[in-house]
Design a protein around this motif. Sequence first.
Motif, PDB file in Angstrom:
ATOM      1  N   THR A 193      33.378  48.579  88.110  1.00  0.00           N
ATOM      2  CA  THR A 193      32.444  49.430  87.371  1.00  0.00           C
ATOM      3  C   THR A 193      33.133  50.010  86.142  1.00  0.00           C
ATOM      4  OG1 THR A 193      31.342  49.994  89.441  1.00  0.00           O
ATOM      5  CG2 THR A 193      30.900  51.415  87.558  1.00  0.00           C
ATOM      6  N   ASN A 194      32.432  49.944  85.016  1.00  0.00           N
ATOM      7  CA  ASN A 194      32.893  50.463  83.723  1.00  0.00           C
ATOM      8  C   ASN A 194      33.975  49.594  83.066  1.00  0.00           C
ATOM      9  OD1 ASN A 194      31.128  52.577  84.091  1.00  0.00           O
ATOM     10  ND2 ASN A 194      32.695  54.071  84.621  1.00  0.00           N
ATOM     11  N   ALA A 195      34.292  48.446  83.641  1.00  0.00           N
ATOM     12  CA  ALA A 195      35.266  47.546  83.020  1.00  0.00           C
ATOM     13  C   ALA A 195      34.538  46.564  82.113  1.00  0.00           C
ATOM     14  CB  ALA A 195      36.047  46.795  84.088  1.00  0.00           C
ATOM     15  N   ASN A 196      34.990  46.454  80.869  1.00  0.00           N
ATOM     16  CA  ASN A 196      34.264  45.611  79.914  1.00  0.00           C
ATOM     17  C   ASN A 196      34.403  44.132  80.216  1.00  0.00           C
ATOM     18  OD1 ASN A 196      36.954  45.499  79.174  1.00  0.00           O
ATOM     19  ND2 ASN A 196      36.671  46.649  77.274  1.00  0.00           N
ATOM     20  N   PHE A 197      35.372  43.737  81.071  1.00  0.00           N
ATOM     21  CA  PHE A 197      35.491  42.318  81.408  1.00  0.00           C
ATOM     22  C   PHE A 197      34.642  41.930  82.615  1.00  0.00           C
ATOM     23  CE2 PHE A 197      39.435  44.548  82.797  1.00  0.00           C
ATOM     24  CZ  PHE A 197      39.120  44.670  84.149  1.00  0.00           C
ATOM     25  N   SER A 198      33.951  42.871  83.232  1.00  0.00           N
ATOM     26  CA  SER A 198      33.102  42.551  84.378  1.00  0.00           C
ATOM     27  C   SER A 198      31.843  41.829  83.921  1.00  0.00           C
ATOM     28  CB  SER A 198      32.711  43.822  85.130  1.00  0.00           C
ATOM     29  OG  SER A 198      33.836  44.432  85.714  1.00  0.00           O
ATOM     30  N   ALA A 199      31.385  40.911  84.749  1.00  0.00           N
ATOM     31  CA  ALA A 199      30.201  40.124  84.394  1.00  0.00           C
ATOM     32  C   ALA A 199      28.926  40.955  84.435  1.00  0.00           C
ATOM     33  CB  ALA A 199      30.074  38.925  85.327  1.00  0.00           C
ATOM     34  N   PRO A 228      28.012  57.514  82.577  1.00  0.00           N
ATOM     35  CA  PRO A 228      28.106  58.109  81.235  1.00  0.00           C
ATOM     36  C   PRO A 228      28.767  57.169  80.234  1.00  0.00           C
ATOM     37  CG  PRO A 228      28.670  59.746  82.886  1.00  0.00           C
ATOM     38  CD  PRO A 228      28.517  58.436  83.622  1.00  0.00           C
ATOM     39  N   GLY A 229      28.020  56.775  79.235  1.00  0.00           N
ATOM     40  CA  GLY A 229      28.536  55.914  78.180  1.00  0.00           C
ATOM     41  C   GLY A 229      28.500  54.434  78.469  1.00  0.00           C
TER      42      GLY A 229
END
Length: 361
Positions: free
Chosen positions: A194-200, A207-208
């Motif tokens: 969760t919240n990781a930009n590399f997650s599909a 928030p954000g």
Amino acid sequence: MPDQIQQLDAIEIGNEPDLYPLFPQPPCGPDRPSSYGPADCAAQWTGAANNLSKQVGALKGQKAWYQALTFLSGVNQKIWNVTGIWNGIDEGGFVKTVSQHYYQTNACASLKDQLMNHSITVSEMQSAFGTAISFLKMKRIPFILGEVGSALGIDNCTPNPELYGSLGGTLWTTDLMLHAMTMGINRVSMQQATNANFSAWQPVTTPGVPKAVRGNWYGIVFAADFIASGGNFQVQPLPINASHPNIVSYAGYNSGLLTKLAVLDMEFWNGVNDTGRPAVDIELADLDANITGVRVSRLTAPGGSKELENIKWAGRQWSADNGGQEPKGNNSVLVKVANGSLAGNVTILASQALLLEMVRV
């Protein structure tokens, strides 16, 4: 549950031990002294496996239930030599799988230069895993990638979203997975957090960070459809034609019969100041006599490499609002085969991927 041991894949003892002497920073750490190395790790790992196998009821008397050597992406192979540390870890016969992590580049990198570049992907993966895979094949121990993403963040860097959610990032995901199969890598686990930009996907809104399905999800779907469920599946990389150096192809076989072809055009194209999207004709010849057609499915987006929206696989598009349900519809096209060759025109555009499925009598 103790009576459900067959549901257990493996127990991973420790994570990224190559970082133990470095983190956390004082005064909380580091976790191990600066002298900590392979021999220390092997001794601790073997001790933990022994204790678990003796004291956990469901594991008593069990061997080969542990995942070993879970190294950081970019581990210093000269220090953490696979052969050397293995001699200490493998004595008890506890190892079921061996894992390493892999992030190909950093968050400030160029999509065109670092991900949409098949030769770099091949070179980086061979450098990172080639020695380990060759060694472990002799031991008949599966090698897996237990944590994978396109790029990791670094200090003082604003992450480039193209590395994660774009069509170009999707093509990298597909290329990495298919190339991993040709190397003999047993499994690839794309990192999901969760919240990781590399997650599909982002499963919930925080928030954000809005709930979302990101572009690299489509690369996972493509790879899954390429493998399918036919059984006894093998993958072979096809030679790259010097006339089309950006075209990367893989052949898939079930029980020795050609069943799939994956064709990726890794040419960087984003439609800016361009007279048109380059196209290459796909030609097939000498197909088996019982192949009557080829079903063509396309991974694409109208904006090309940098497109973050409107990515589609076989005409389907996943969204954050459909509750994980597979979207309906499929715009795959069936092209007839005559005399062992395609009887219709099939082209691949720059920054696209095609899945060609053989239809047999």
